[in-house]
Design an enzyme around this catalytic site. Structure first.
Site, PDB file in Angstrom:
ATOM      1  N   THR A   1      25.912  63.813  61.302  1.00  0.00           N
ATOM      2  CA  THR A   1      26.078  65.269  61.383  1.00  0.00           C
ATOM      3  C   THR A   1      27.549  65.660  61.295  1.00  0.00           C
ATOM      4  OG1 THR A   1      26.265  65.134  63.782  1.00  0.00           O
ATOM      5  CG2 THR A   1      24.068  65.513  62.888  1.00  0.00           C
ATOM      6  N   CYS A   2      27.774  66.952  61.173  1.00  0.00           N
ATOM      7  CA  CYS A   2      29.112  67.532  61.201  1.00  0.00           C
ATOM      8  C   CYS A   2      29.817  67.066  62.481  1.00  0.00           C
ATOM      9  CB  CYS A   2      29.000  69.050  61.194  1.00  0.00           C
ATOM     10  SG  CYS A   2      30.527  69.923  61.575  1.00  0.00           S
ATOM     11  N   PRO A   3      31.078  66.660  62.452  1.00  0.00           N
ATOM     12  CA  PRO A   3      32.008  66.671  61.312  1.00  0.00           C
ATOM     13  C   PRO A   3      32.097  65.342  60.571  1.00  0.00           C
ATOM     14  CG  PRO A   3      33.219  66.206  63.298  1.00  0.00           C
ATOM     15  CD  PRO A   3      31.759  66.244  63.684  1.00  0.00           C
TER      16      PRO A   3
ATOM     17  N   ASN B   1      34.630  68.834  67.549  1.00  0.00           N
ATOM     18  CA  ASN B   1      34.187  69.010  66.162  1.00  0.00           C
ATOM     19  C   ASN B   1      35.216  69.791  65.351  1.00  0.00           C
ATOM     20  OD1 ASN B   1      31.833  67.729  66.874  1.00  0.00           O
ATOM     21  ND2 ASN B   1      30.525  69.141  65.753  1.00  0.00           N
TER      22      ASN B   1
END
Lengths: 129, 185
Positions: B13-15, A20
């Site tokens: 969702t992130c990212p 992420n």
């Protein structure tokens, strides 16, 4: 923005933290390199990365991941690749574990501690997971 | 709200909202506006932070039920460095003092930028439409042109003065404007 990341753990949570941050940084035009070492190698291992273990006692979060529509680790790896994130696998750990470059996803490089240090010496952000 | 391109990151969702935004912005020309649809509440902070680190301009966010609509204007290369050429200028404070005099203000930013905040009474004529819509502006008065930083309005001022208008460029413009502001849909 130059970002250097060490991935040294091999669980599903570790993988999300690493990928992420890496994809977000690359999407913001950052230059990103991840050095995978010890259990961290699981995160880019062709087979292992499809089924990374959740930490003991947190298996019930699996449902939450699905409900929130969180991308799978293979999807995140592909995305990171697309965005130009560089993957470096640790040669020494590969030797210890009896792994070769072919055991990993396409497009990785292999290097040692000095490779990472040389990259990270002028990085703006250095992270270890 | 007018946008040149829309990318849908809702349900992700992130990212992902940032990754999708990054990929979409690569397809746009400088000055065009991107609309990003998202349901991830973290995207409100993330899109702004992303814009700050990449140099693109975050215009604002509208909420439509559960869907967040973010608007971003893609920066031109070297946008902040262009040299201004039109010699008649007025600073923001100077313009603020003239607001009661019933003056003509032309705002040449994109419609989405205008919608998120403009000087009351300013007429929206985006830079790209200026040539076609010039005759909407009366020749018998002073015309104040404004944009975000004074660059686009400088180009507009040059175009208008070539056609015989009495034009004054507002510098720096809306990025530093602390006078009255009006919003529109």
């Amino acid at each position: 923005m130059k970002v250097a990341i060490i991935a040294a753990n091999g669980g599903a949570f570790d993988a999300y933290k690493v990928f992420n941050i890496a994809t977000a940084a690359a999407a913001a035009d950052g230059e990103v390199e991840i050095f995978f070492t010890f259990e961290g190698l699981n995160l880019i291992h062709k087979e292992a990365y499809k089924q990374l273990p959740m930490p003991e006692g947190t298996e019930h979060f699996q449902e939450g991941f699905e409900k929130a529509n969180v991308p799978s680790i293979p999807e995140l790896v592909e995305m990171a690749n697309d965005l130009g994130v560089k993957f470096v696998a640790c040669q020494m750990t590969m030797d210890v574990m009896g792994l070769t470059k072919e055991d990993f996803v396409d497009g990785i490089e292999v290097g040692g501690a000095a490779t990472f240090l040389n990259y990270a010496k002028d990085a703006d952000i250095t992270l270890t997971f | 709200m007018k946008a040149d391109f829309t990318v849908d990151a809702s349900g992700l969702t992130c990212p992902m909202p940032i990754v999708k935004t990054k990929k979409a912005i690569n397809e746009l020309e400088g000055g065009q506006v991107l609309e990003v649809l998202a349901t991830d509440k973290g995207s409100i902070a993330d899109i702004q932070a992303w814009a700050e680190s990449t140099g693109h301009q975050y215009l604002g966010t509208k909420e439509d039920g559960d869907v967040l609509k973010h608007y971003i204007r893609k920066a031109f290369e070297g946008e902040e460095k262009e040299e201004k050429k039109h010699d008649k200028t007025i600073d923001n404070d100077g313009l603020k003092n003239k607001l009661d005099d019933n003056i003509t203000i032309i705002d040449v930013r994109e419609p989405a930028e205008y919608a998120f905040g403009h000087i009351p009474g300013a007429i929206s004529i985006p830079m790209g439409e200026l040539e076609d819509r010039m005759d909407e502006i009366g020749q018998d008065q002073e015309v104040y042109v404004v944009c975000r930083t004074g660059n686009r309005s400088d180009m507009a001022a040059q175009k208008l003065s070539e056609k015989g208008y009495n034009v004054i460029n507002v510098v720096p413009g809306m990025s530093q404007w602390d006078g009255p502001v009006e919003k529109s849909e």
